[in-house]
Write a protein that holds these residues in place. Structure first.
Motif, PDB file in Angstrom:
ATOM      1  N   GLU A 198       0.848  -1.196   0.000  1.00 25.89           N
ATOM      2  CA  GLU A 198       0.000   0.000   0.000  1.00 25.89           C
ATOM      3  C   GLU A 198       0.885   1.247   0.000  1.00 25.89           C
ATOM      4  OE1 GLU A 198      -2.975   2.339   3.061  1.00 25.89           O
ATOM      5  OE2 GLU A 198      -2.802   0.156   3.221  1.00 25.89           O
ATOM      6  N   ILE A 199       0.543   2.187  -0.867  1.00 25.01           N
ATOM      7  CA  ILE A 199       1.305   3.441  -0.918  1.00 25.01           C
ATOM      8  C   ILE A 199       1.029   4.245   0.353  1.00 25.01           C
ATOM      9  CG2 ILE A 199       1.660   5.618  -2.141  1.00 25.01           C
ATOM     10  CD1 ILE A 199       0.891   4.222  -4.718  1.00 25.01           C
ATOM     11  N   VAL A 200       2.089   4.569   1.079  1.00 24.73           N
ATOM     12  CA  VAL A 200       1.943   5.358   2.310  1.00 24.73           C
ATOM     13  C   VAL A 200       2.421   6.791   2.112  1.00 24.73           C
ATOM     14  CG1 VAL A 200       2.060   3.388   3.863  1.00 24.73           C
ATOM     15  CG2 VAL A 200       4.181   4.503   3.156  1.00 24.73           C
ATOM     16  N   GLU A 201       3.119   7.028   0.993  1.00 30.48           N
ATOM     17  CA  GLU A 201       3.572   8.391   0.697  1.00 30.48           C
ATOM     18  C   GLU A 201       3.879   8.505  -0.788  1.00 30.48           C
ATOM     19  OE1 GLU A 201       7.351  11.281   1.721  1.00 30.48           O
ATOM     20  OE2 GLU A 201       6.629   9.938   3.309  1.00 30.48           O
ATOM     21  N   GLY A 202       3.423   9.620  -1.390  1.00 32.80           N
ATOM     22  CA  GLY A 202       3.702   9.880  -2.791  1.00 32.80           C
ATOM     23  C   GLY A 202       2.561   9.467  -3.710  1.00 32.80           C
ATOM     24  N   LEU A 257      -2.460   6.730  -5.815  1.00 30.58           N
ATOM     25  CA  LEU A 257      -2.333   7.745  -4.776  1.00 30.58           C
ATOM     26  C   LEU A 257      -2.084   7.074  -3.432  1.00 30.58           C
ATOM     27  CD1 LEU A 257      -5.455   9.863  -5.809  1.00 30.58           C
ATOM     28  CD2 LEU A 257      -3.104  10.172  -6.599  1.00 30.58           C
ATOM     29  N   THR A 258      -1.807   7.895  -2.412  1.00 28.54           N
ATOM     30  CA  THR A 258      -1.635   7.375  -1.062  1.00 28.54           C
ATOM     31  C   THR A 258      -2.880   6.588  -0.645  1.00 28.54           C
ATOM     32  OG1 THR A 258      -0.222   9.240  -0.477  1.00 28.54           O
ATOM     33  CG2 THR A 258      -1.187   7.998   1.345  1.00 28.54           C
ATOM     34  N   GLY A 259      -2.668   5.388  -0.135  1.00 23.57           N
ATOM     35  CA  GLY A 259      -3.775   4.514   0.257  1.00 23.57           C
ATOM     36  C   GLY A 259      -4.116   3.476  -0.788  1.00 23.57           C
ATOM     37  N   ASP A 260      -3.645   3.664  -2.039  1.00 23.98           N
ATOM     38  CA  ASP A 260      -3.895   2.678  -3.100  1.00 23.98           C
ATOM     39  C   ASP A 260      -2.913   1.522  -2.981  1.00 23.98           C
ATOM     40  OD1 ASP A 260      -5.947   4.156  -4.139  1.00 23.98           O
ATOM     41  OD2 ASP A 260      -4.727   5.105  -5.699  1.00 23.98           O
ATOM     42  N   ASN A 261      -3.348   0.362  -3.443  1.00 25.77           N
ATOM     43  CA  ASN A 261      -2.478  -0.811  -3.468  1.00 25.77           C
ATOM     44  C   ASN A 261      -1.718  -0.887  -4.779  1.00 25.77           C
ATOM     45  OD1 ASN A 261      -3.071  -1.932  -0.894  1.00 25.77           O
ATOM     46  ND2 ASN A 261      -5.007  -2.725  -1.683  1.00 25.77           N
ATOM     47  N   VAL A 262      -0.490  -1.378  -4.733  1.00 28.13           N
ATOM     48  CA  VAL A 262       0.304  -1.617  -5.939  1.00 28.13           C
ATOM     49  C   VAL A 262       0.728  -3.079  -5.956  1.00 28.13           C
ATOM     50  CG1 VAL A 262       1.151   0.742  -6.192  1.00 28.13           C
ATOM     51  CG2 VAL A 262       2.409  -0.859  -4.757  1.00 28.13           C
ATOM     52  N   LEU A 264       8.043   9.310  -7.182  1.00 27.21           N
ATOM     53  CA  LEU A 264       8.669   8.530  -6.115  1.00 27.21           C
ATOM     54  C   LEU A 264       7.596   8.145  -5.108  1.00 27.21           C
ATOM     55  CD1 LEU A 264      12.075   9.050  -4.431  1.00 27.21           C
ATOM     56  CD2 LEU A 264      10.058   8.687  -3.006  1.00 27.21           C
ATOM     57  N   ILE A 265       7.489   6.857  -4.816  1.00 26.70           N
ATOM     58  CA  ILE A 265       6.463   6.396  -3.879  1.00 26.70           C
ATOM     59  C   ILE A 265       7.092   5.517  -2.802  1.00 26.70           C
ATOM     60  CG2 ILE A 265       4.473   6.525  -5.433  1.00 26.70           C
ATOM     61  CD1 ILE A 265       4.857   3.580  -6.094  1.00 26.70           C
ATOM     62  N   LYS A 266       6.467   5.547  -1.630  1.00 27.52           N
ATOM     63  CA  LYS A 266       6.871   4.676  -0.533  1.00 27.52           C
ATOM     64  C   LYS A 266       5.736   3.696  -0.281  1.00 27.52           C
ATOM     65  CE  LYS A 266       9.867   8.146   1.630  1.00 27.52           C
ATOM     66  NZ  LYS A 266      10.145   8.964   2.838  1.00 27.52           N
ATOM     67  N   VAL A 267       6.089   2.422  -0.243  1.00 29.78           N
ATOM     68  CA  VAL A 267       5.084   1.358  -0.195  1.00 29.78           C
ATOM     69  C   VAL A 267       5.295   0.493   1.045  1.00 29.78           C
ATOM     70  CG1 VAL A 267       4.219  -0.707  -1.362  1.00 29.78           C
ATOM     71  CG2 VAL A 267       4.838   1.314  -2.707  1.00 29.78           C
ATOM     72  N   LYS A 268       4.215   0.263   1.776  1.00 27.44           N
ATOM     73  CA  LYS A 268       4.243  -0.635   2.923  1.00 27.44           C
ATOM     74  C   LYS A 268       3.883  -2.038   2.457  1.00 27.44           C
ATOM     75  CE  LYS A 268       2.179  -1.221   7.532  1.00 27.44           C
ATOM     76  NZ  LYS A 268       1.158  -0.682   8.470  1.00 27.44           N
ATOM     77  N   ILE A 269       4.764  -3.003   2.694  1.00 27.49           N
ATOM     78  CA  ILE A 269       4.581  -4.369   2.184  1.00 27.49           C
ATOM     79  C   ILE A 269       3.405  -5.060   2.874  1.00 27.49           C
ATOM     80  CG2 ILE A 269       5.647  -6.645   1.955  1.00 27.49           C
ATOM     81  CD1 ILE A 269       8.367  -5.275   1.942  1.00 27.49           C
ATOM     82  N   ASN A 270       2.508  -5.672   2.076  1.00 26.90           N
ATOM     83  CA  ASN A 270       1.421  -6.459   2.659  1.00 26.90           C
ATOM     84  C   ASN A 270       1.355  -7.891   2.123  1.00 26.90           C
ATOM     85  OD1 ASN A 270       0.203  -6.177   0.114  1.00 26.90           O
ATOM     86  ND2 ASN A 270      -1.103  -4.478   0.790  1.00 26.90           N
ATOM     87  N   ALA A 271       2.287  -8.265   1.246  1.00 26.61           N
ATOM     88  CA  ALA A 271       2.363  -9.661   0.773  1.00 26.61           C
ATOM     89  C   ALA A 271       3.778  -9.945   0.312  1.00 26.61           C
ATOM     90  CB  ALA A 271       1.372  -9.911  -0.356  1.00 26.61           C
TER      91      ALA A 271
END
Length: 746
Positions: free
Chosen positions: A275-279, A298-303, A313-320
């Motif tokens: 999930e994008i947490v920034e950018g 956008l922030t809150g969207d899954n990639v 530039l995006i920061k992503v929190k790993i969920n899988a």
């Protein structure tokens, strides 16, 4: 939850299989596949075995874990070698092993064969040139016993294990030509030296060269059949940039942990699901979903890992991670489909099991009849050699798996994941497609249009409705919760929440038992509705809106409190999807739990043939069975857990990846985009793949049906037979590779 749903889930949980994968070395034809499968099936505990000639891989499913030593021993007993494929080696698991010295060995063999065949090539130009006899012996011997040694090793293993395959035919044929030539030299040396007796060293040498060349071309072509899955596998970056204590650290993907923050710069592959947490940025997911346009994130969207980050530039929190990532699951599905055997392959397997013994019998009969009837035993040997050489079962063994590998790969490239070969084969025969409505034909993101209260203020009715649906994944629940949030309405806590499958939900609030659901739920509790409200609801239903009723259950009766109406948007391509199916001669049906009038509005707008409304999950199953009873193949398209039983009951289930895991587990085909137009695309690629299988089998059978009699009648030179045999498999694979050009129609 309904009994059918319980049974479905329990059945899924109870089935536990152990799976292991092995590369099989030494297979040459469909007969080899049969021998390996037969040997593996004898192992206690083995449930299913699938050996693929195209990928040279075996997939074994068993009720208990079977040791690698046991598998290897069984394969070696059949005359082949098994190499286990470990989890970390899956990247190359579908690719046939590269040939180590194939090209240079073929060049060497061709250079040695050229002097032997040169006199024959020069003869039409009136150039009488004869190579010295002992030079012929030396050149032919090098080719026969050094370059062709692997054929002898393989043939000996076949005899030792009392089996027969292509290499045995090659050895028998070339050894006969070589042996006949030696016999002529020893028995008639003077006539041989004077050129009165022809030697057949060139036949044995050229046949071995052509067979090696054909196998080399076949190997190159087989690797092309795995190009689609390799493209997916190569989407995985080896490293990721992790934010650790405020600094960027580059680490291997295997060292990542859940909830790590990964930094992805413009132009880089996204290494993980998260999930994008920034950018914010635009992301290209085309190789995963088949969607050609970049998607705003956008922030809150899954990639999704494997997709390409374009411009931000995006920061992503790993969920899988690892095997649970979307890309890994896609690859696993495609691998399973490419390894599986289509039902039509059963016919090929039966033919292949008896093919080579029949060919050997024909060769013996040819030899005896020519010798007895003509008295020319030399001609008898040559004709029997031609029979053995022309009859190569490779094309039969490759006809089906290569088509399936290329077809499923092409489908995956465009966002269509086919679970197994059976689904691929069945899909081409589909004559009726049944659709769920919400999330399949419509966007599945309904909006709350109006609140009509009878017994309390509208804000209180909305608060109770939102409280009942807290935590629910149903599209209507999300719409209610969003509406309550937008109006800043506090949501009270409820207890004893219970989902009522296909009908609604209930919970306790302030010692009162509330229910929210469909008209069917209302009727089950005998809730009285004034004619005034019935007319109002009918008007909204005529406009295509769906209705949820809120009522309170008391000891003596149930009291209606009010209702909510929802409107969902048709998917942009829904009408076009139905038109495509109609153009293929396929009937379309809607199966929905919604009110009849709102369902009919949608169906009329997209020209759907039939509508079945107010359905529970078990009702959908009954409808599917009813359609199947009309002797037609039925596909079911859905996305929710309520659709899972119907997906499983249909001849083939087609699930939207935007739906639940239960739906995708029950389906034979998963669409990586929620675009209904991919339904017709899935059927089209199935049609084309099945036609390729039929074409390949036709040419494989007709090749032998024509070639063997010609050889037996003495109308086919052994060298021509060798050339034809060498290129037959390449032709079959090349025909399959044409599927790589398939594109879903726009």
């Amino acid at each position: 939850m309904s009994q059918n749903m319980n049974n479905f889930i329990n059945n899924k949980k109870s089935i536990k299989k152990f799976e292991s994968n092995y590369h099989i070395e030494g297979m040459n034809c469909a007969s080899c596949v049969n021998h390996v499968e037969k040997s593996l099936r004898k192992i206690p505990g083995v449930l299913e075995v699938s050996v693929n000639l195209a990928s040279e891989k075996a997939q074994i499913q068993s009720e208990k874990k079977i040791s690698s030593a046991t598998i290897k021993a069984a394969v070696e007993k059949a005359g082949y070698k098994a190499i286990p494929i470990l989890e970390e080696e899956q990247k190359d698991s579908l690719m046939p092993p590269k040939q180590k010295d194939g090209k240079w060995l073929i060049i060497f063999s061709a250079l040695l064969s050229l002097p032997l065949i040169l006199p024959m090539l020069l003869l039409p130009f009136s150039i009488d040139f004869a190579l010295p006899v002992w030079t012929q012996v030396i050149l032919a011997s090098i080719i026969q016993f050094f370059i062709g040694r692997k054929f002898y090793i393989s043939a000996w293993k076949a005899l030792w294990t009392k089996s027969a395959h292509m290499d045995l035919l090659v050895v028998l044929g070339t050894s006969s030509a070589y042996g006949l030539s030696l016999y002529q030299i020893i028995s008639h040396p003077t006539d041989v030296l004077n050129g009165k007796i022809h030697l057949y060293f060139e036949s044995s040498a050229v046949i071995i060269t052509l067979v090696l060349f054909g196998k080399w071309l076949e190997g190159r072509a087989k690797r092309k059949t795995t190009s689609a899955i390799r493209a997916l596998q190569e989407l995985k970056p080896e490293k990721a940039r992790v934010l650790s204590n405020g600094t960027e650290v580059e680490v291997l993907l295997s060292n990542l942990k859940m909830n790590d923050i990964v930094i992805i710069k413009p132009g880089e592959r996204i290494p993980v699901d998260g999930e994008i947490v920034e950018g914010f940025s635009q992301v290209d997911e085309s190789l995963i979903t088949g969607e050609s346009l970049a998607i705003d994130k956008l922030t809150g969207d899954n990639v999704t890992g494997g997709s390409l980050n374009y411009n931000g530039l995006i920061k992503v929190k790993i969920n899988a991670l690892g095997a649970e990532s979307t890309l890994s699951r896609i690859i696993r599905l495609v691998e399973q489909a490419q390894m599986a055997k289509a039902p039509i392959q059963k016919l090929v397997d039966k033919v292949s099991a008896i093919f080579i013994p029949i060919v050997l019998a024909i060769a013996i009969i040819t030899f005896i009849l020519w010798g007895v009837l003509s008295g020319d035993w030399e001609k008898a040997i040559i004709n029997s050699i031609s029979v053995m050489i022309i009859a190569c079962p490779c094309a039969l063994g490759l006809a089906t798996p290569t088509s399936i590998m290329v077809g499923t790969g092409a489908a995956a490239k465009h966002g269509i994941l086919i679970k197994d070969a059976e689904a691929l084969e069945i899909a081409h025969a589909i004559k009726t497609v049944a659709f769920d409505k919400t999330g399949t034909i419509t966007e599945g993101k309904p909006h709350l249009i109006r609140i009509k209260s009878i017994k309390m203020p509208e804000e209180e009715l909305l608060a109770i409705s939102a409280a009942l649906q807290t935590g629910s994944e149903h599209p209507f629940a999300k719409a209610v919760l969003i509406a309550a949030q937008e109006k800043n309405i506090p949501i009270p806590k409820v207890t004893n929440t219970q989902a009522i499958s296909g009908r609604g939900i209930s919970a306790t609030l302030n010692n009162k038992q509330y229910y929210l659901g469909s008209e069917r739920l209302l009727n089950e509790f005998a809730v009285q509705i004034d004619d005034e409200y019935k007319n109002i609801v009918k008007k909204y239903a005529d406009m295509g809106q769906s209705v949820s009723w809120l009522f309170e259950k008391k000891e003596t009766q149930s009291i209606l409190i009010g209702f909510l109406t929802f409107s969902d948007t048709l998917k942009e391509a829904a009408k076009e999807a139905i038109e495509h199916l109609h153009s293929l001669g396929i009937k379309t049906v809607m199966l929905t739990g919604d009110h009849l009038m709102s369902a009919q509005v949608i169906a009329k707008e997209i020209n759907m043939d039939e509508v079945y409304s107010n359905l529970l999950p078990e009702d959908k199953v009954a409808c599917i069975n009813k359609l199947k009873n009309k002797l037609t193949k039925v596909a079911m398209v859905g996305d929710g857990i309520n659709d899972a039983p119907a997906l499983a009951a249909a001849d083939i289930g087609i699930a939207m990846s935007s739906g639940t895991d239960a739906a995708m587990q029950a389906a034979g085909i998963t669409l990586m985009r929620g675009n209904p137009i991919l339904v017709s695309a899935a059927i089209e690629i199935s049609n084309k793949t099945f036609r390729k299988i039929q074409q390949n089998l036709f040419w494989a059978f007709i090749y032998n049906i024509i070639g063997i009699p010609l050889a037996a009648l003495g109308l086919l030179n052994p060298m021509l037979a060798g050339a034809a045999m060498a290129f037959s498999s390449v032709c079959v694979i090349s025909n399959s590779l044409l599927l790589r050009n398939w594109r879903p129609r726009k």
